[in-house]
Motif scaffolding. Structure first.
Motif, PDB file in Angstrom:
ATOM      1  N   GLN A 188       0.694  -1.395  -0.089  1.00 40.89           N
ATOM      2  CA  GLN A 188      -0.220  -0.110   0.273  1.00 40.89           C
ATOM      3  C   GLN A 188       0.993   1.285   0.082  1.00 40.89           C
ATOM      4  N   HIS A 195      -0.320  13.424  -5.574  1.00 42.89           N
ATOM      5  CA  HIS A 195       0.757  12.629  -4.634  1.00 42.89           C
ATOM      6  C   HIS A 195       1.903  14.085  -4.828  1.00 42.89           C
ATOM      7  N   ASP A 211      -7.732   7.495 -10.515  1.00 38.52           N
ATOM      8  CA  ASP A 211      -8.243   9.181  -9.140  1.00 38.52           C
ATOM      9  C   ASP A 211      -8.657   9.427  -9.963  1.00 38.52           C
ATOM     10  N   TYR A 226       2.231   1.871  -2.947  1.00 41.38           N
ATOM     11  CA  TYR A 226       1.804   2.469  -4.272  1.00 41.38           C
ATOM     12  C   TYR A 226       0.871   3.929  -4.005  1.00 41.38           C
ATOM     13  N   ASN A 227       1.014   3.966  -2.750  1.00 43.02           N
ATOM     14  CA  ASN A 227      -0.017   5.596  -2.757  1.00 43.02           C
ATOM     15  C   ASN A 227       0.911   6.648  -2.221  1.00 43.02           C
ATOM     16  N   GLU A 228       2.163   5.765  -1.822  1.00 44.16           N
ATOM     17  CA  GLU A 228       3.534   6.719  -1.073  1.00 44.16           C
ATOM     18  C   GLU A 228       4.220   6.647  -2.344  1.00 44.16           C
ATOM     19  N   ARG A 253      -2.876   8.855 -10.682  1.00 40.33           N
ATOM     20  CA  ARG A 253      -3.307   8.233 -10.664  1.00 40.33           C
ATOM     21  C   ARG A 253      -4.436   7.946 -11.302  1.00 40.33           C
ATOM     22  N   ASP A 288      -7.065  14.265  -2.183  1.00 36.62           N
ATOM     23  CA  ASP A 288      -6.304  13.210  -2.030  1.00 36.62           C
ATOM     24  C   ASP A 288      -6.229  12.886  -2.823  1.00 36.62           C
ATOM     25  N   ASP A 289      -6.489  13.065  -4.252  1.00 35.06           N
ATOM     26  CA  ASP A 289      -5.264  12.739  -5.806  1.00 35.06           C
ATOM     27  C   ASP A 289      -3.790  12.484  -5.912  1.00 35.06           C
TER      28      ASP A 289
END
Ligand SMILES: Nc1ncnc2c1ncn2[C@@H]1O[C@H](COP(=O)(O)OP(=O)(O)OP(=O)(O)O)[C@@H](O)[C@H]1O
Ligand SMILES: [Mg+2]
Lengths: 272, 374
Positions: free
Chosen positions: B222, B341, B281, B225-227, B278, B338-339
């Protein structure tokens, strides 16, 4: 169809140079000098059984010594860096470029009672050793001449061996010795078999070497056959019969070898 | 997941023929953990495994096993087993003897060998293949023999070098589930190598993303992928639109000529950054409802969704949407706080950009002053 037609010249070649000579040997072996059928030649071969036994014995010893020398050499060559491998192979081939007779003459002068080796031993205070005209000298001559034929097939299987298989064995806990006995040796069996064949067959039927290094007392089948065709006791029919028996004996030996090979590849290697 | 550290690589450096292959490599692996090394071909994944297995001596640094230094211990004395990239089965032994090899070497009792081999073959679904010659097996079956052979030794750590690389997609998925199950059952620590990011994300507790002999990021799937830490990780894991941007202030990012609210703070005023968004998103909306709008350049049906390339002032965005959009249509891209990064600039900045190679309108991009997003 094309492939078949292309094979015709080879077929003719094989008939002329393999089948016909074989048939001629068969024909001479079973006829008298006048051309009548006889079993006398084959029966006479029995008289030379001691020569057969000696030839097979010396051939076997020379093959065994060649294997003991050839295997480590092939192994070392296969493990060196690629650029050095060809140099080492060349060193193995180099003596073979010299004439066969010359090489054997060289061994005569080395092994003589007043030869180089004996002079050296004397100088070192070890005393002279009688070497020329012994079975040992014949074996030395055969090993020297035939050991490359042992090294090449062994080298080619060992060089092709996947190093990751050896690593897998180490990974599973096998020490160097175990890796050798359980993986390297069994996997190189095809090379061992063909090396043995390539050395044993010419060694058993060798001549000249036995005459030059073994003296008159250590004649081998090759010399016997030689005598029937070119020598004093001219008798091609007997010569053919001896050749035939020799061929059958070698076939039997090879059959036994291959049996051994099959057993090896199906079994679990050599337990250690 | 156990807390004990079973393997530790400290300050490892390796080079082959003067070419550095691993640099300043530090990795701690916990007992029972499923760790995946992920990276492009040639980045040093196999070399890392070979260091743990003992087949490569690092030029610098040390390897620890359960706190003990094992840098100089030969492979056959390490409590680690490997599944090699090319299975490396013993061609002169049948399936049974391949699996039994490790136990025979360790002189285990015959009854124990028989029982363990049967159990292992059952586990990899090869019951009945015991007497087969390994050369007559399919790639997938050989793979499973290799797995059984390594597990039969009861290792503390199993090293797996792209064990599923040669399998077709269906078998690959089955084996992924199978391996994960085996790992849970046995509690063995797995160090798994792959260059398939999906495989890495779905199987691992921890993913180690590598490139050019360096660890780029270590984290849970996670996190990775997210950070993503830098543009390389963002690009390598999943699809991403990567843009040049600046932080106009806390919670305020500027890119594509507009300002967006975001969730990141703590950057220097006007610090240049890389922005990752992403494709899944981004929401496709009518043009007037969004800050950014552009023309649909291509649409590809991917089964679950459509992959839509949108040209926004020359920068080609990828969005993934379950709704079809016609080529040539003008659409808006809705991007929520929040989409977005935000990543610090790295050596990889600018190397990965938009999806222009997806479209056949390369010239449009080359002529545009906003080519790389600014
Ligand atoms: N024995 C060796 N001698 C020389 N160079 C080597 C050796 N082993 C690996 N290398 C080099 O080291 C680099 C890393 O290799 P490595 O096998 O670790 O890559 P990898 O990440 O496993 O790649 P792949 O995904 O293709 O398997 C490569 O550039 C390779 O050419
Ligand atoms: Mg690799």
């Amino acid at each position: 169809m094309k492939a078949k037609r292309a094979a015709v010249p080879y077929g003719i070649w094989m008939v002329i140079f393999i089948i016909v000579p074989m048939l001629l040997v068969l024909y001479f072996a079973f006829t008298t000098q006048e051309g009548a059928f006889t079993l006398q030649n084959i029966a006479t071969v029995g008289r030379y059984s001691n020569v057969f036994v000696r030839s097979i014995w010396l051939g076997a010893v020379a093959t065994a010594v060649s294997l003991l020398i050839g295997y480590p050499v092939a192994y070392i060559i296969a493990r060196t860096r690629a650029c050095w491998q060809s140099v080492l192979i060349l060193l193995v081939i180099l003596p073979m470029w010299m004439n066969f007779l010359l090489r054997t003459y060289a061994w005569m002068t080395l092994l003589e009672d007043s030869g180089l080796i004996n002079n050296l031993l004397e100088a070192l205070g070890l005393g002279r050793v009688h070497m020329i005209n012994t079975q040992g000298a014949v074996v030395v001559g055969m090993v020297y001449n035939y050991v490359p034929y042992m090294i090449f097939p062994l080298y080619s299987v060992l060089a092709k061996m996947d190093p990751s298989v050896i690593e897998a064995a180490q990974d599973l806990g096998a020490s160097q010795a175990r890796v050798f006995w359980r993986v390297v040796l069994p996997m190189s069996m095809p090379g061992v078999i063909s090396g043995i064949t390539m050395v044993f067959v010419p060694a058993v039927s060798t001549f000249i070497i036995s005459k030059m290094l073994g003296g008159g007392a250590n004649l081998m089948i090759g010399d016997l056959i030689d005598m029937q065709f070119l020598g004093s006791s001219y008798n091609p029919n007997l010569g053919s019969a001896i050749s035939l028996v020799l061929m059958v004996l070698i076939l039997i030996c090879m059959g036994i070898m291959n049996q051994f090979d099959d057993g090896e590849s199906k079994g679990g290697g050599i337990p250690l | 997941m156990g807390q004990n550290e079973i393997i530790s690589l400290q300050n490892i450096a390796v080079s082959f023929d003067g070419e550095p292959v691993l640099k300043d490599f530090n990795l701690q692996i916990g007992e029972g953990e499923f760790v995946t090394l992920l990276g492009p071909s040639g980045c040093g994944k196999t070399t890392t495994l070979r260091i743990i297995g003992g087949f490569v001596k690092p030029d610098q640094g040390d390897v620890f096993f359960n706190g003990k230094k094992i840098t100089a211990v030969p492979p056959y004395k390490r409590e680690v087993n490997t599944i090699f990239q090319k299975y490396a089965l013993f061609p002169h032994l049948n399936v049974f003897e391949n699996v039994a090899f490790g136990m025979r070497v360790h002189r285990k009792k015959e009854a124990e060998i028989q029982a363990t081999v049967r159990r292992m073959l059952e586990m990899v679904n090869l019951t009945g293949f015991a007497r087969r010659n390994v050369n007559q097996l399919s790639g997938g079956q050989q793979q499973r023999v290799a797995i059984a052979r390594a597990l039969a030794n009861g290792p503390k750590v199993l090293l797996l070098d792209e064990p599923l690389g040669a399998l077709d997609l269906k078998l690959r998925k089955d084996m992924q589930v199978e391996l994960k199950k085996i790992q849970k059952q046995t509690g063995i620590t797995f160090v798994f190598v792959t260059h398939d990011q999906e495989e890495a994300l779905s199987m691992s507790d921890t993913v180690v993303v590598m490139d050019k002999g360096r660890i780029q990021q270590i984290g849970s799937p996670q996190d990775i992928y997210n950070e993503p830490k830098n543009a390389f990780v963002a690009d390598f894991i999943g699809e991403s639109n990567i843009l040049d941007g600046v932080m106009a202030g806390d919670y305020l990012a500027e890119f594509a000529g507009k300002r967006f609210r975001c969730l990141d703070k703590g950057f220097a005023p006007m610090e240049p950054v890389d922005i990752v968004i992403r494709p899944e998103d981004i929401e496709a909306v009518p043009p007037q409802q969004a800050e950014l709008s552009g023309t649909v350049v291509s649409v590809t049906f991917k089964g679950v969704h459509y992959e839509i390339i949108v040209d926004v002032h020359g920068f080609k965005w990828m969005i993934q949407s379950t709704r079809y959009q016609a080529v040539g249509q003008e659409i808006g891209l809705e991007i929520g706080p929040d989409d977005i990064h935000v990543m610090k600039k790295s050596e990889y900045s600018g190397m990965f950009g938009d999806y222009s190679s997806f479209s056949d309108e390369m010239e449009g991009l080359l002529n545009s002053p906003e080519g790389k997003g600014q």
